[in-house]
Design a protein around this motif. Sequence first.
Motif, PDB file in Angstrom:
ATOM      1  N   VAL A  48       0.869  -1.180   0.000  1.00 33.03           N
ATOM      2  CA  VAL A  48       0.000   0.000   0.000  1.00 33.03           C
ATOM      3  C   VAL A  48       0.901   1.224   0.000  1.00 33.03           C
ATOM      4  O   VAL A  48       1.837   1.322   0.797  1.00 33.03           O
ATOM      5  CB  VAL A  48      -0.932   0.014   1.238  1.00 33.03           C
ATOM      6  CG1 VAL A  48      -1.804   1.248   1.235  1.00 33.03           C
ATOM      7  CG2 VAL A  48      -1.768  -1.251   1.276  1.00 33.03           C
ATOM      8  N   MET A  49       0.635   2.158  -0.932  1.00 35.05           N
ATOM      9  CA  MET A  49       1.425   3.387  -1.036  1.00 35.05           C
ATOM     10  C   MET A  49       0.595   4.563  -0.551  1.00 35.05           C
ATOM     11  O   MET A  49      -0.575   4.693  -0.922  1.00 35.05           O
ATOM     12  CB  MET A  49       1.872   3.601  -2.479  1.00 35.05           C
ATOM     13  CG  MET A  49       2.823   2.537  -2.968  1.00 35.05           C
ATOM     14  SD  MET A  49       3.377   2.812  -4.648  1.00 35.05           S
ATOM     15  CE  MET A  49       2.109   1.924  -5.548  1.00 35.05           C
ATOM     16  N   HIS A  50       1.209   5.412   0.256  1.00 42.47           N
ATOM     17  CA  HIS A  50       0.563   6.614   0.780  1.00 42.47           C
ATOM     18  C   HIS A  50       1.385   7.819   0.318  1.00 42.47           C
ATOM     19  O   HIS A  50       2.241   8.321   1.063  1.00 42.47           O
ATOM     20  CB  HIS A  50       0.511   6.583   2.307  1.00 42.47           C
ATOM     21  CG  HIS A  50      -0.077   5.321   2.863  1.00 42.47           C
ATOM     22  ND1 HIS A  50      -1.440   5.139   3.002  1.00 42.47           N
ATOM     23  CD2 HIS A  50       0.505   4.181   3.303  1.00 42.47           C
ATOM     24  CE1 HIS A  50      -1.662   3.939   3.516  1.00 42.47           C
ATOM     25  NE2 HIS A  50      -0.494   3.341   3.703  1.00 42.47           N
ATOM     26  N   PRO A  51       1.177   8.294  -0.933  1.00 44.17           N
ATOM     27  CA  PRO A  51       1.959   9.433  -1.419  1.00 44.17           C
ATOM     28  C   PRO A  51       1.561  10.715  -0.704  1.00 44.17           C
ATOM     29  O   PRO A  51       0.400  10.906  -0.333  1.00 44.17           O
ATOM     30  CB  PRO A  51       1.612   9.487  -2.900  1.00 44.17           C
ATOM     31  CG  PRO A  51       0.335   8.759  -3.043  1.00 44.17           C
ATOM     32  CD  PRO A  51       0.245   7.788  -1.907  1.00 44.17           C
ATOM     33  N   ARG A  52       2.540  11.587  -0.480  1.00 44.46           N
ATOM     34  CA  ARG A  52       2.294  12.874   0.179  1.00 44.46           C
ATOM     35  C   ARG A  52       2.376  14.003  -0.843  1.00 44.46           C
ATOM     36  O   ARG A  52       1.400  14.612  -1.184  1.00 44.46           O
ATOM     37  CB  ARG A  52       3.322  13.118   1.304  1.00 44.46           C
ATOM     38  CG  ARG A  52       3.318  12.042   2.366  1.00 44.46           C
ATOM     39  CD  ARG A  52       2.067  12.160   3.235  1.00 44.46           C
ATOM     40  NE  ARG A  52       1.970  11.057   4.169  1.00 44.46           N
ATOM     41  CZ  ARG A  52       2.235  11.123   5.445  1.00 44.46           C
ATOM     42  NH1 ARG A  52       2.604  12.242   6.000  1.00 44.46           N
ATOM     43  NH2 ARG A  52       2.113  10.051   6.201  1.00 44.46           N
ATOM     44  N   TRP A  53       3.563  14.290  -1.331  1.00 44.55           N
ATOM     45  CA  TRP A  53       3.721  15.372  -2.301  1.00 44.55           C
ATOM     46  C   TRP A  53       4.970  15.149  -3.142  1.00 44.55           C
ATOM     47  O   TRP A  53       5.912  14.493  -2.709  1.00 44.55           O
ATOM     48  CB  TRP A  53       3.785  16.740  -1.605  1.00 44.55           C
ATOM     49  CG  TRP A  53       5.063  16.968  -0.855  1.00 44.55           C
ATOM     50  CD1 TRP A  53       5.376  16.524   0.394  1.00 44.55           C
ATOM     51  CD2 TRP A  53       6.213  17.644  -1.317  1.00 44.55           C
ATOM     52  NE1 TRP A  53       6.642  16.887   0.729  1.00 44.55           N
ATOM     53  CE2 TRP A  53       7.192  17.587  -0.300  1.00 44.55           C
ATOM     54  CE3 TRP A  53       6.532  18.308  -2.501  1.00 44.55           C
ATOM     55  CZ2 TRP A  53       8.448  18.163  -0.426  1.00 44.55           C
ATOM     56  CZ3 TRP A  53       7.790  18.877  -2.617  1.00 44.55           C
ATOM     57  CH2 TRP A  53       8.720  18.810  -1.588  1.00 44.55           C
ATOM     58  N   ASN A  54       4.963  15.709  -4.334  1.00 46.13           N
ATOM     59  CA  ASN A  54       6.121  15.751  -5.221  1.00 46.13           C
ATOM     60  C   ASN A  54       6.789  14.387  -5.383  1.00 46.13           C
ATOM     61  O   ASN A  54       8.004  14.265  -5.253  1.00 46.13           O
ATOM     62  CB  ASN A  54       7.129  16.792  -4.740  1.00 46.13           C
ATOM     63  CG  ASN A  54       8.168  17.106  -5.791  1.00 46.13           C
ATOM     64  OD1 ASN A  54       7.949  16.912  -6.970  1.00 46.13           O
ATOM     65  ND2 ASN A  54       9.310  17.592  -5.354  1.00 46.13           N
ATOM     66  N   ILE A  55       6.014  13.356  -5.658  1.00 46.31           N
ATOM     67  CA  ILE A  55       6.582  12.020  -5.864  1.00 46.31           C
ATOM     68  C   ILE A  55       6.014  11.446  -7.166  1.00 46.31           C
ATOM     69  O   ILE A  55       4.826  11.582  -7.444  1.00 46.31           O
ATOM     70  CB  ILE A  55       6.303  11.074  -4.672  1.00 46.31           C
ATOM     71  CG1 ILE A  55       7.127   9.800  -4.766  1.00 46.31           C
ATOM     72  CG2 ILE A  55       4.847  10.763  -4.522  1.00 46.31           C
ATOM     73  CD1 ILE A  55       8.548   9.954  -4.374  1.00 46.31           C
TER      74      ILE A  55
END
Length: 71
Positions: A48-55
């Motif tokens: 499971v991926m939890h992206p935040r910002w600028n990725i």
Amino acid sequence: MNFFDWQIEIVENLKPYIDKENKRMAILTEGDDDIHIVLDFDENNNLVMHPRWNINITILGDKHLKFTTNS
């Protein structure tokens, strides 16, 4: 780098922190200022991926990912 069954490629300006006991990884900026993404596994052992910002997430193959930023 290997993260359990996954092959993860990370550009030089990102820094991974791995918690093997809880099967989690956080990828931060070099200066530890910001979290770009957190990875963990659910109850069925799915990543499971939890992206935040600028990725940017690039799928390179089966269980093979690459993380980059726009910076």
